[in-house]
Scaffold this active site. Structure first.
Site, PDB file in Angstrom:
ATOM      1  CG  HIS A   1      -5.925   1.711   5.203  1.00  0.00           C
ATOM      2  ND1 HIS A   1      -5.496   2.680   6.078  1.00  0.00           N
ATOM      3  CD2 HIS A   1      -4.904   0.832   5.064  1.00  0.00           C
ATOM      4  CE1 HIS A   1      -4.248   2.402   6.436  1.00  0.00           C
ATOM      5  NE2 HIS A   1      -3.868   1.290   5.836  1.00  0.00           N
TER       6      HIS A   1
ATOM      7  CB  SER B   1       5.245  -1.828  11.864  1.00  0.00           C
ATOM      8  OG  SER B   1       4.800  -0.512  12.143  1.00  0.00           O
TER       9      SER B   1
ATOM     10  N   GLY C   1       2.802  -1.292   4.273  1.00  0.00           N
ATOM     11  CA  GLY C   1       2.793   0.131   3.936  1.00  0.00           C
ATOM     12  C   GLY C   1       4.204   0.629   3.684  1.00  0.00           C
ATOM     13  N   GLY C   2       4.798   1.234   4.713  1.00  0.00           N
ATOM     14  CA  GLY C   2       6.115   1.877   4.595  1.00  0.00           C
ATOM     15  C   GLY C   2       7.162   1.039   3.867  1.00  0.00           C
TER      16      GLY C   2
ATOM     17  N   GLY D   1       2.336   2.259  10.560  1.00  0.00           N
ATOM     18  CA  GLY D   1       3.237   3.390  10.352  1.00  0.00           C
ATOM     19  C   GLY D   1       3.984   3.820  11.603  1.00  0.00           C
TER      20      GLY D   1
ATOM     21  CG  ASN E   1      -1.742   1.194   1.419  1.00  0.00           C
ATOM     22  OD1 ASN E   1      -1.782   2.042   0.537  1.00  0.00           O
ATOM     23  ND2 ASN E   1      -2.433   1.288   2.548  1.00  0.00           N
ATOM     24  CD1 TRP E   2       3.248   1.090  -3.136  1.00  0.00           C
ATOM     25  CD2 TRP E   2       3.390   2.505  -4.870  1.00  0.00           C
ATOM     26  NE1 TRP E   2       3.908   0.441  -4.149  1.00  0.00           N
ATOM     27  CE2 TRP E   2       4.003   1.297  -5.229  1.00  0.00           C
ATOM     28  CE3 TRP E   2       3.348   3.537  -5.800  1.00  0.00           C
ATOM     29  CZ2 TRP E   2       4.593   1.092  -6.479  1.00  0.00           C
ATOM     30  CZ3 TRP E   2       3.927   3.346  -7.048  1.00  0.00           C
ATOM     31  CH2 TRP E   2       4.550   2.135  -7.382  1.00  0.00           C
ATOM     32  CE  LYS E   3      -0.249   3.206   4.723  1.00  0.00           C
ATOM     33  NZ  LYS E   3      -0.174   3.278   6.162  1.00  0.00           N
TER      34      LYS E   3
ATOM     35  CD  GLU F   1      -2.979   5.462   6.744  1.00  0.00           C
ATOM     36  OE1 GLU F   1      -2.996   5.521   5.502  1.00  0.00           O
ATOM     37  OE2 GLU F   1      -2.007   5.013   7.390  1.00  0.00           O
TER      38      GLU F   1
ATOM     39  CD  GLU G   1      -3.565  -2.795   7.363  1.00  0.00           C
ATOM     40  OE1 GLU G   1      -2.440  -3.033   6.897  1.00  0.00           O
ATOM     41  OE2 GLU G   1      -4.207  -1.782   7.089  1.00  0.00           O
TER      42      GLU G   1
HETATM   43  P1  PGA Z   1       2.753   0.176   7.606  1.00  0.00           P
HETATM   44  O1  PGA Z   1       1.283   0.368   6.959  1.00  0.00           O
HETATM   45  O2  PGA Z   1       3.324  -1.088   7.044  1.00  0.00           O
HETATM   46  O3  PGA Z   1       3.523   1.402   7.179  1.00  0.00           O
HETATM   47  O4  PGA Z   1       2.570   0.097   9.076  1.00  0.00           O
HETATM   48  C1  PGA Z   1       0.416  -0.708   6.784  1.00  0.00           C
HETATM   49  C2  PGA Z   1      -0.882  -0.262   6.187  1.00  0.00           C
HETATM   50  O5  PGA Z   1      -1.323   0.855   6.480  1.00  0.00           O
HETATM   51  O6  PGA Z   1      -1.518  -0.983   5.399  1.00  0.00           O
END
Ligand code: PGA
Length: 255
Positions: free
Chosen positions: A97, A214, A235-236, A175, A11-13, A99, A169
């Site tokens: 998600h 993470s 994500g990251g 993050g 997930n590049w966000k 977010e 998640e």
């Molecule tokens: P993260 O994000 O790996 O940066 O914690 C995961 C996600 O939001 O899907």
């Protein structure tokens, strides 16, 4: 649903330009080769989807969106629909998600509409659920996750159930660099599977469950060792093609 044991989605966000996408996918394709040994999905922002689809055509990398609206067409300024994503060549879409739930006020009822619209248009929804730190500390994890599952996934018909993917998640792990203990993730993963079976019986048996929060090359194996975890939403660490490829390679070795 997939012929691989594990699915690794990135997930590049809200990251990436056209030139970065070209460089990234070029590198990832070289690192993974023809047979990555796991189902691989990249989820760039909307602006990069067409380029990502075109650059991954003929490769084992699939493309997903990070969100969508539930109506097919109409006066919904700023929104993007499932038929549009399908038309582009997307195969997956992340829905609900944390977010989106936290920053944009998305509710379970809306997540459910999106899941249904994705399935109707032959996209595979990756449906995210998870508790906040406060909820975990208050012992509310199962209750919160149950409400999200029920609210986001009830009313699916027939074989639709077999085409969803659920991502657990924990919000506090996203993050933050503070990943969940694999045993704790497994506990919630098992709970999610039990509840899905209570909702949908045998039809829920094949649903894949991802862990997200993470995930890095250093900890992916400890999640994949868990019996109820079939992959990761990253994500990251997915922003670096080398780190993302390392995660995929570790999954592939187990697969
Ligand atoms: P993260 O994000 O790996 O940066 O914690 C995961 C996600 O939001 O899907």
């Amino acid at each position: 649903m997939t012929c691989f044991r594990y699915l690794i989605a990135g997930n590049w966000k809200m990251h990436g330009t056209l030139s970065q996408t070209r460089e990234y996918l070029d590198t990832l394709k070289k690192l993974l080769g023809e047979d990555p040994g796991a189902e691989v999905v990249v989820c760039p922002p909307f602006t990069l989807l067409a380029e990502a689809v075109s650059l991954t055509r003929g490769s084992p990398i699939h493309v997903g969106a990070q969100d969508m609206f539930w109506e097919d067409w109409g006066p919904y300024t700023g929104e993007v629909s499932a038929p549009m994503l399908k038309d582009l060549g997307c195969r997956y879409v992340i829905v609900g998600h944390s977010e989106r739930r936290q920053l944009f006020g998305e509710k379970d009822r809306e997540v459910r509409e999106k899941v249904k619209a994705a399935l109707k248009n032959d996209l595979i929804p990756i449906v995210c659920v998870g508790e906040t730190l406060e909820q975990r500390e208050q012992g509310l994890t199962e209750r919160v996750v149950y409400q999200q599952l029920e609210g986001s996934l009830e009313g699916l018909e027939g074989e639709e159930v077999q085409r969803i993917i659920v991502a657990y998640e924990p919000v506090w792990a996203i993050g933050t660099g503070r990943n969940a203990e694999p045993g704790d993730a497994q506990e919630v993963a098992a709970f999610i599977k039990k509840e899905l079976q209570a909702m949908y019986g045998e039809r829920a048996l094949g649903i894949s469950l991802l862990y997200g929060g993470s995930v890095k090359p250093e900890n992916i194996e400890s999640y994949l060792e868990q019996p109820d975890i079939q992959g990761a939403l990253v994500g990251g660490a997915s922003l670096d093609p080398h780190a993302f490829a390392s995660i995929i390679k570790i999954a592939s070795k187990r697969g």
